[in-house]
Design a protein around this motif. Structure first.
Motif, PDB file in Angstrom:
ATOM      1  N   LEU A   1       5.567   4.415 -17.094  1.00  0.00           N
ATOM      2  CA  LEU A   1       5.154   3.014 -17.135  1.00  0.00           C
ATOM      3  C   LEU A   1       6.173   2.182 -17.912  1.00  0.00           C
ATOM      4  N   PRO A   2       6.387   0.954 -17.493  1.00  0.00           N
ATOM      5  CA  PRO A   2       7.296   0.085 -18.258  1.00  0.00           C
ATOM      6  C   PRO A   2       6.688  -0.236 -19.617  1.00  0.00           C
TER       7      PRO A   2
ATOM      8  N   SER B   1       0.533  -3.432 -18.352  1.00  0.00           N
ATOM      9  CA  SER B   1      -0.734  -4.047 -18.735  1.00  0.00           C
ATOM     10  C   SER B   1      -1.674  -3.027 -19.374  1.00  0.00           C
ATOM     11  N   GLU B   2      -2.675  -3.525 -20.060  1.00  0.00           N
ATOM     12  CA  GLU B   2      -3.683  -2.664 -20.688  1.00  0.00           C
ATOM     13  C   GLU B   2      -4.530  -1.976 -19.621  1.00  0.00           C
ATOM     14  N   THR B   3      -4.752  -2.657 -18.502  1.00  0.00           N
ATOM     15  CA  THR B   3      -5.497  -2.075 -17.387  1.00  0.00           C
ATOM     16  C   THR B   3      -4.500  -1.430 -16.427  1.00  0.00           C
TER      17      THR B   3
ATOM     18  N   PHE C   1      -9.473   1.258 -11.393  1.00  0.00           N
ATOM     19  CA  PHE C   1      -8.848   0.594 -12.534  1.00  0.00           C
ATOM     20  C   PHE C   1      -9.444   1.163 -13.809  1.00  0.00           C
ATOM     21  N   VAL C   2      -8.555   1.489 -14.745  1.00  0.00           N
ATOM     22  CA  VAL C   2      -8.997   2.027 -16.036  1.00  0.00           C
ATOM     23  C   VAL C   2      -8.174   1.377 -17.146  1.00  0.00           C
ATOM     24  N   SER C   3      -8.746   1.366 -18.326  1.00  0.00           N
ATOM     25  CA  SER C   3      -7.970   0.915 -19.482  1.00  0.00           C
ATOM     26  C   SER C   3      -7.126   2.093 -19.954  1.00  0.00           C
TER      27      SER C   3
ATOM     28  N   PRO D   1      -8.713  -7.193 -12.162  1.00  0.00           N
ATOM     29  CA  PRO D   1      -7.948  -6.875 -13.365  1.00  0.00           C
ATOM     30  C   PRO D   1      -6.548  -7.469 -13.315  1.00  0.00           C
ATOM     31  N   ILE D   2      -6.019  -7.769 -14.469  1.00  0.00           N
ATOM     32  CA  ILE D   2      -4.650  -8.289 -14.563  1.00  0.00           C
ATOM     33  C   ILE D   2      -3.707  -7.102 -14.690  1.00  0.00           C
TER      34      ILE D   2
END
Length: 154
Positions: A98-99, A103-105, A83-85, A4-5
């Protein structure tokens, strides 16, 4: 499966100290009903973590915090990541730290059944790798409770 990205992580934490911070955060939430720390300085030699509390914990409460964390370390709990969306974040997991460009993930770090939170940091594989947790000092001013701790050999 493709990796994941995720957002880049700009810190190189000391894995045992950073994992101990997770245990400390969850312990503070459970004992005092406060939020996880909003700021921390995690290092190999000493780490500092701050919590917003209406009153200063007693010496007995500080000793209890230390004892609870050492008991969790002794349980040798597994430390895993999934990892989750953003659409599949489990209920009760706060994303407020979170900033804006996160990321979406997301990467969720779980310590046994004790703690689960989003984190990009580095961790040990089992809590037994942390070593002994020792609170070296505390201070309290204007609703800010600071814990300074070390991990490693007794």
């Amino acid at each position: 499966m493709d990796q994941p990205i995720l957002n880049a992580h700009n810190k190189d934490e000391h894995r045992p100290s950073h994992t101990a911070e997770h245990l400390l955060n969850q312990t503070m939430v459970r004992l005092f009903g406060c939020e996880r720390s909003r700021n921390a300085h995690i290092e190999r030699k000493k780490s500092k973590v701050n919590y917003c509390l209406p009153v200063c914990p007693t010496a007995e409460q500080v000793a209890d915090i230390e004892a609870r964390i050492n008991a969790l370390i002794a349980e040798d709990l597994p430390v895993t990541a999934t990892f989750v969306s953003r659409d599949n974040v489990p209920e009760g997991i706060s994303l407020d730290r979170l900033p804006a460009d996160a990321s979406e993930t997301l990467r969720l770090v779980r310590i046994g059944d004790y703690d689960l939170c989003p984190c990009l940091g580095q961790h040990v594989e089992h809590t037994g790798e942390i070593g002994h947790f020792r609170i070296t000092s505390t201070s309290y001013a204007d609703g800010n409770f600071r814990i300074v701790f070390r991990v490693g050999a007794v």
